[in-house]
Design a protein around this motif. Sequence first.
Motif, PDB file in Angstrom:
ATOM      1  N   ASP A  94       0.819  -1.218   0.000  1.00  0.00           N
ATOM      2  CA  ASP A  94       0.000   0.000   0.000  1.00  0.00           C
ATOM      3  C   ASP A  94       0.849   1.263   0.000  1.00  0.00           C
ATOM      4  O   ASP A  94       0.344   2.357   0.259  1.00  0.00           O
ATOM      5  CB  ASP A  94      -0.933   0.022   1.208  1.00  0.00           C
ATOM      6  N   ALA A  95       2.140   1.140  -0.289  1.00  0.00           N
ATOM      7  CA  ALA A  95       3.044   2.295  -0.215  1.00  0.00           C
ATOM      8  C   ALA A  95       3.513   2.713  -1.605  1.00  0.00           C
ATOM      9  O   ALA A  95       4.049   1.896  -2.374  1.00  0.00           O
ATOM     10  CB  ALA A  95       4.247   1.971   0.666  1.00  0.00           C
ATOM     11  N   LEU A  96       3.322   3.988  -1.900  1.00  0.00           N
ATOM     12  CA  LEU A  96       3.835   4.593  -3.127  1.00  0.00           C
ATOM     13  C   LEU A  96       5.128   5.307  -2.790  1.00  0.00           C
ATOM     14  O   LEU A  96       5.168   6.147  -1.889  1.00  0.00           O
ATOM     15  CB  LEU A  96       2.810   5.597  -3.685  1.00  0.00           C
ATOM     16  N   HIS A  97       6.182   5.014  -3.520  1.00  0.00           N
ATOM     17  CA  HIS A  97       7.486   5.605  -3.256  1.00  0.00           C
ATOM     18  C   HIS A  97       7.838   6.601  -4.363  1.00  0.00           C
ATOM     19  O   HIS A  97       7.821   6.249  -5.548  1.00  0.00           O
ATOM     20  CB  HIS A  97       8.555   4.521  -3.162  1.00  0.00           C
ATOM     21  N   VAL A  98       8.155   7.830  -3.955  1.00  0.00           N
ATOM     22  CA  VAL A  98       8.371   8.927  -4.899  1.00  0.00           C
ATOM     23  C   VAL A  98       9.739   9.554  -4.657  1.00  0.00           C
ATOM     24  O   VAL A  98      10.168   9.718  -3.508  1.00  0.00           O
ATOM     25  CB  VAL A  98       7.280  10.010  -4.738  1.00  0.00           C
TER      26      VAL A  98
ATOM     27  N   ALA B 223      -1.056   9.611  -8.793  1.00  0.00           N
ATOM     28  CA  ALA B 223      -0.453   8.283  -8.739  1.00  0.00           C
ATOM     29  C   ALA B 223      -0.930   7.505  -7.526  1.00  0.00           C
ATOM     30  O   ALA B 223      -1.205   6.308  -7.601  1.00  0.00           O
ATOM     31  CB  ALA B 223       1.069   8.404  -8.734  1.00  0.00           C
ATOM     32  N   ALA B 224      -1.042   8.195  -6.381  1.00  0.00           N
ATOM     33  CA  ALA B 224      -1.481   7.524  -5.158  1.00  0.00           C
ATOM     34  C   ALA B 224      -2.920   7.031  -5.292  1.00  0.00           C
ATOM     35  O   ALA B 224      -3.249   5.925  -4.839  1.00  0.00           O
ATOM     36  CB  ALA B 224      -1.364   8.487  -3.974  1.00  0.00           C
ATOM     37  N   ARG B 225      -3.782   7.814  -5.912  1.00  0.00           N
ATOM     38  CA  ARG B 225      -5.182   7.420  -6.048  1.00  0.00           C
ATOM     39  C   ARG B 225      -5.363   6.302  -7.077  1.00  0.00           C
ATOM     40  O   ARG B 225      -6.347   5.534  -6.996  1.00  0.00           O
ATOM     41  CB  ARG B 225      -6.011   8.645  -6.445  1.00  0.00           C
ATOM     42  N   ALA B 226      -4.440   6.201  -8.019  1.00  0.00           N
ATOM     43  CA  ALA B 226      -4.529   5.149  -9.038  1.00  0.00           C
ATOM     44  C   ALA B 226      -3.704   3.936  -8.683  1.00  0.00           C
ATOM     45  O   ALA B 226      -3.661   2.963  -9.434  1.00  0.00           O
ATOM     46  CB  ALA B 226      -4.058   5.718 -10.383  1.00  0.00           C
ATOM     47  N   PHE B 227      -3.050   3.966  -7.525  1.00  0.00           N
ATOM     48  CA  PHE B 227      -2.085   2.926  -7.156  1.00  0.00           C
ATOM     49  C   PHE B 227      -2.777   1.582  -6.930  1.00  0.00           C
ATOM     50  O   PHE B 227      -3.825   1.503  -6.293  1.00  0.00           O
ATOM     51  CB  PHE B 227      -1.363   3.367  -5.873  1.00  0.00           C
TER      52      PHE B 227
END
Length: 230
Positions: free
Chosen positions: A127-131, A226-230
């Motif tokens: 559940d983690a998006l890395h930017v 990106a987070a909402r489409a992850f």
Amino acid sequence: MSARVVTISATYGTGGSTVGPAVAERLGLRFVDRAVPELVAGEIGCTLEEALAHDGRAESGIGRILAGAARLPTVALGMDVYIPDHGFVPPEEFVERTESVITRMADRGGAVLLGRAAAVVLAGREDALHVRLDGPRERRLARAIAAEPPELSEASGPSEASSRRARATGPPDRDVERMLDDNDRARTAYVKHFYGVDPADPRLYHLVIDATRLPASATADLIVGAARAF
């Protein structure tokens, strides 16, 4: 599903302290930055200044720690802080406690986490998006010079910013350039030393943005999308 955790690795001059809170607000998540060293200090029983000196974003602290200077009986760590001979805490313990705090923050409802190798610490989370926010050195420097007070605060906190201004002896642009280089070295050293990876490696991230080419609002838009489409 939407990402409930967003980690942001932001090089100096890319506006991480502006983008991070904007992303957190729009996603309804906590923004976590200064809270990490504060919690670590509380758990270990040291001062906040000592925790910040061990932190990966404290350019004067981590460089000296990695050089072994902090193992001397009494040593300055920047910010006019001293660690007494009876109270030394190994840097590894600060890192372990930092990892624990980051993990707890992610587990308790999610968060937007700025820096501190959070992308590496939370690499296994689904559940983690890395930017990664980065950009050419000359453009990062130009942006840092244009926004000198915010960038000073982002780098090391208000007390360190005031201390560095008081110590500055050269032209303002040269001082900012020195801070940019110090921060780049410190943050890279922190991640390489404790995790054995290069923080600039794009394979650590889902999204890499040249934040020097976009206004902060547009950078936040990309991350939120990106987070909402992850």
